[in-house]
Motif scaffolding. Structure first.
Motif, short mmCIF file in Angstrom:
data_model
loop_
_atom_site.label_atom_id
_atom_site.label_comp_id
_atom_site.label_asym_id
_atom_site.label_seq_id
_atom_site.Cartn_x
_atom_site.Cartn_y
_atom_site.Cartn_z
N ASN A 1 21.73 1.61 -32.00
CA ASN A 1 22.93 1.47 -32.72
C ASN A 1 23.04 2.06 -33.87
OD1 ASN A 1 23.64 -0.39 -30.62
ND2 ASN A 1 23.20 -2.31 -31.78
N ASN A 2 21.79 2.23 -34.29
CA ASN A 2 21.85 2.94 -35.54
C ASN A 2 21.66 4.64 -35.53
OD1 ASN A 2 20.13 0.41 -35.92
ND2 ASN A 2 21.38 0.47 -37.75
N GLY A 3 21.78 5.06 -34.36
CA GLY A 3 21.56 6.45 -33.96
C GLY A 3 20.22 7.08 -33.41
N LEU A 4 19.14 5.93 -33.32
CA LEU A 4 17.75 6.40 -33.27
C LEU A 4 17.75 6.88 -31.52
CD1 LEU A 4 17.24 5.19 -35.98
CD2 LEU A 4 15.36 4.21 -35.06
N ARG A 5 16.90 7.95 -31.38
CA ARG A 5 16.44 8.32 -29.85
C ARG A 5 15.02 8.45 -29.80
NH1 ARG A 5 20.19 11.59 -31.52
NH2 ARG A 5 18.79 13.29 -31.45
N THR A 6 14.51 8.48 -28.71
CA THR A 6 13.25 8.74 -28.41
C THR A 6 12.88 9.98 -28.82
OG1 THR A 6 13.44 9.22 -26.03
CG2 THR A 6 12.86 7.01 -26.63
N GLY A 7 11.39 10.35 -29.31
CA GLY A 7 10.92 11.67 -29.81
C GLY A 7 11.23 11.90 -31.29
N TRP B 1 18.22 16.92 -44.70
CA TRP B 1 17.43 16.14 -43.89
C TRP B 1 18.24 14.79 -43.63
CZ3 TRP B 1 12.50 16.86 -41.57
CH2 TRP B 1 12.10 18.33 -41.80
N LYS B 2 18.33 14.37 -42.55
CA LYS B 2 19.21 13.14 -42.40
C LYS B 2 17.93 12.07 -41.94
CE LYS B 2 22.79 10.65 -39.95
NZ LYS B 2 23.64 10.58 -38.91
N LEU B 3 17.87 11.20 -42.63
CA LEU B 3 16.69 10.15 -42.77
C LEU B 3 17.26 8.94 -42.77
CD1 LEU B 3 14.31 11.43 -45.48
CD2 LEU B 3 14.14 11.94 -42.88
N ASP B 4 16.65 7.96 -41.74
CA ASP B 4 17.20 6.61 -41.54
C ASP B 4 16.17 5.72 -41.79
OD1 ASP B 4 18.62 4.36 -41.14
OD2 ASP B 4 18.44 4.62 -38.90
N PRO B 5 16.31 4.75 -43.03
CA PRO B 5 15.10 3.90 -43.29
C PRO B 5 14.93 2.78 -42.27
CG PRO B 5 16.88 3.67 -44.97
CD PRO B 5 17.30 4.97 -44.06
N ALA B 6 13.59 2.43 -42.12
CA ALA B 6 13.47 1.16 -41.33
C ALA B 6 12.57 0.31 -41.59
CB ALA B 6 13.43 1.65 -39.83
N TRP C 1 -6.29 -1.98 -30.13
CA TRP C 1 -6.85 -0.53 -29.90
C TRP C 1 -5.60 0.23 -29.30
CZ3 TRP C 1 -9.91 -4.85 -28.58
CH2 TRP C 1 -9.41 -5.56 -27.33
N PHE C 2 -4.29 -0.21 -29.20
CA PHE C 2 -3.12 0.39 -28.92
C PHE C 2 -2.45 0.51 -30.18
CE2 PHE C 2 -3.48 -1.18 -24.46
CZ PHE C 2 -4.51 -0.32 -24.10
N ASN C 3 -1.86 1.52 -30.84
CA ASN C 3 -1.30 1.44 -32.38
C ASN C 3 0.16 2.00 -32.09
OD1 ASN C 3 -2.95 1.10 -34.93
ND2 ASN C 3 -4.18 1.97 -33.81
N THR C 4 1.00 0.98 -31.76
CA THR C 4 2.41 1.16 -31.67
C THR C 4 2.93 -0.31 -32.55
OG1 THR C 4 2.61 -0.36 -29.88
CG2 THR C 4 2.57 1.79 -29.49
N ALA C 5 4.19 0.17 -33.36
CA ALA C 5 4.64 -0.85 -34.09
C ALA C 5 6.34 -0.72 -33.66
CB ALA C 5 4.69 -0.39 -35.72
N VAL C 6 6.84 -2.00 -34.18
CA VAL C 6 8.33 -2.09 -33.79
C VAL C 6 9.28 -1.79 -35.00
CG1 VAL C 6 10.02 -3.58 -32.88
CG2 VAL C 6 7.76 -3.62 -31.78
N ILE C 7 10.26 -1.21 -35.15
CA ILE C 7 11.13 -1.17 -36.31
C ILE C 7 12.37 -1.86 -36.04
CG2 ILE C 7 9.90 0.80 -37.55
CD1 ILE C 7 12.01 2.63 -36.06
N ASP C 8 13.05 -2.21 -37.28
CA ASP C 8 14.31 -3.09 -36.97
C ASP C 8 15.40 -2.11 -36.81
OD1 ASP C 8 14.26 -2.07 -39.59
OD2 ASP C 8 14.86 -3.84 -40.62
N GLN C 9 15.38 -0.81 -36.66
CA GLN C 9 16.47 0.37 -36.43
C GLN C 9 16.25 0.38 -34.67
OE1 GLN C 9 18.75 1.27 -39.29
NE2 GLN C 9 17.91 -0.81 -39.82
N GLY C 10 17.55 0.56 -34.19
CA GLY C 10 17.52 1.07 -32.73
C GLY C 10 18.90 1.99 -32.54
N SER D 1 15.76 0.37 -27.93
CA SER D 1 16.58 -0.62 -27.67
C SER D 1 17.77 -0.85 -28.68
CB SER D 1 16.12 -1.97 -27.35
OG SER D 1 15.56 -2.65 -28.72
N PRO D 2 18.91 -1.43 -28.06
CA PRO D 2 19.93 -1.34 -29.24
C PRO D 2 19.63 -1.75 -30.78
CG PRO D 2 20.85 -2.43 -27.11
CD PRO D 2 19.18 -2.05 -27.03
N GLY D 3 18.63 -2.64 -30.94
CA GLY D 3 18.54 -3.20 -32.09
C GLY D 3 17.24 -2.78 -32.80
N THR D 4 16.13 -2.44 -31.95
CA THR D 4 14.65 -2.22 -32.17
C THR D 4 14.45 -0.88 -31.57
OG1 THR D 4 13.75 -3.50 -30.46
CG2 THR D 4 14.24 -4.66 -32.71
#
Lengths: 289, 171
Positions: free
Chosen positions: A143-149, A117-122, A132-141, A166-169
């Motif tokens: 550039n670290n190989g993250l994709r939507t989904g 399992w390839k896991l990326d800590p953030a 009432w909306f539950n979203t959060a922003v993480i410090d990996q984007g 985005s590139p950094g988040t």
């Protein structure tokens, strides 16, 4: 004509603004993806400030809780001394169980699975400004190989999925969000359904079951079914608190208490890749389904 | 006379939003994080004309909507109306640096919560009112304490110093 417009200009402007806002609300209620993208651009720009503010907040939180703890410290100290005696006796028992557990893990090859399992800590640097909306922003984007989904997890269970990058988040939608939906399965009876975000205040989830007469009981463990395109099979979602019939009595709905404590969420793991068809290792709450 | 320029409003709202998304979630439980933009709108509108109060609310609300990335217009509409109402009200009431901002912010919170619940309901977010209003006491208390404190910190003064000789604590 000109005089009429000039005379009623304020009323006309107000009506125009209300119309524009109403159209905007109506449109954005439907085209969520584009709107989240817009929000993501803002988050990219302000992410350094958000990181600093989050750090400040964490330190403040720790400070406040430390002062609060002073009042209960003495009482806890006595209680802990008593518990220490109990734990010493349990320690011997535990070492035996650990040895046995290690052997079992070796038998089923779970240690090998964990490595694939390839896991990326953030770290979570910001939350949604609307309660009432539950979203959060993480410090990996990106550039670290993250994709939507991509699924986001912690050792206790599933947290949510990446909805914008985005590139950094990256923005993650927590499973508590009213627009979140996960294919889920009752681990004991294998009854399937969809876990929906119910409300952000109580922090509970709703399991909408597919079957007319599903076999589900309070205390059952619910995990991801793997039928969703986003979440791998076997991620722990939570535990059934209560079961109730729907309005017309045709289907049943269960209230789920999430395994993850969303109030203490600071570091998460983004699942970048996982072996197809395998359950997540038990260390991340899975392995049962 | 110390009316703030639009640029200053934007900076204030930016700071308020940063506090709201990054600092307060570390202290308040999930779902209970208070709305700092509301406090800033009340403070600005208290020392402005109704029209400028409405513009301030519109800007602050729009910034929050863009930041949240969901229903664009939800907070813009709410806070524009709030800004207008507070600025209209302030012309008819006595001025005070602590109690008036605190009470008006608390009152605003009481009015804004059901209004937004209704808007969310209309646009497809069907929250239970009992659950939705559960954090209201926390938000009211926060607004009552935070708004006057922020006003004092920023050195807010009335639009006409002669008409209401109020001096902020920090000045």
């Amino acid at each position: 004509m000109g005089g009429f417009l000039y005379r009623w200009r304020r009323l006309l402007i107000t009506v125009l603004v209300v119309m524009v806002v109403t159209v905007s609300l109506s449109l954005t209620a439907r085209i969520r993806g584009t709107v989240i993208g817009l929000s993501n651009i803002i988050n990219t720009v302000v992410s350094p400030a958000e990181s600093s503010m989050a750090f400040l907040g964490r330190e403040t939180g720790i400070g406040i809780s430390t002062v609060g703890d002073l009042f209960t410290l003495q009482q806890q100290n006595r209680k802990l001394k008593r518990q220490l005696l109990q734990y010493n006796s349990m320690k011997l028992e535990l070492s035996e169980v650990l040895a046995e557990n290690g052997q079992l893990r070796g038998l089923v090859g779970l240690e090998q699975k964990l490595g694939t399992w390839k896991l990326d800590p953030a770290s979570i640097i910001a939350r949604n400004p609307d309660s009432w909306f539950n979203t959060a922003v993480i410090d990996q984007g990106a550039n670290n190989g993250l994709r939507t989904g991509m699924a986001v997890i912690v050792p206790q269970g599933v947290v949510g999925r990446v909805v914008a990058v985005s590139p950094g988040t990256a923005t993650i939608m927590l499973i508590l969000d009213p627009k979140s939906g996960i294919g889920a399965v009752d681990v004991r009876s294998q009854s399937t359904g969809v876990v929906l975000g119910q409300d952000p205040v109580t922090g509970l989830l709703q399991l909408q079951l597919f079957s007319h007469k599903p076999d589900i009981l309070p205390g059952d463990v619910v995990a991801t079914s793997g039928l969703s395109q986003y979440y791998p099979k076997g991620l722990l979602i939570g535990q059934v608190m209560s079961v109730a019939k729907n309005q017309f009595g045709l289907t049943e709905t269960a209230v789920i208490k999430p395994a993850v404590d969303f109030n203490r969420l600071q570091t998460v793991m983004v699942v970048e890749s996982h072996p197809s068809g395998t359950s997540i290792p038990p260390i991340f709450g899975g392995g049962q389904s | 006379m110390a009316r703030f320029r639009v640029g200053t409003w934007i900076v204030l709202y930016l700071l308020a939003l940063l506090i709201q998304v990054a600092l307060l979630p570390q202290i308040f439980p999930n779902g209970y994080v208070p709305n700092v933009v509301l406090s800033v709108t009340v403070l600005i509108a208290l020392y402005e004309t109704p029209r400028r109060g409405m513009y301030a609310g519109l800007i602050g609300g729009l910034m929050q909507d863009l930041w949240a990335g969901r229903l664009i217009g939800l907070n813009a509409l709410t806070f524009a109306l709030l800004g207008y109402a507070i600025a209209s009200l302030q012309q008819r009431i006595v001025h005070d640096p602590i109690f008036v901002p605190g009470l008006l912010a608390a009152l605003s919170q009481v009015v804004v919560t059901p209004f937004q619940w209704l808007l969310l309901y209309v646009f497809g977010y069907h929250f239970s009112w009992l659950v939705f209003s559960r954090p209201l006491p926390v938000w009211i208390l926060f607004s009552m304490l935070f708004t006057p404190a922020l006003g004092g910190l920023l050195g807010f003064r009335t639009r006409s110093g002669k008409r209401t000789p109020y001096r902020s604590l920090s000045s």
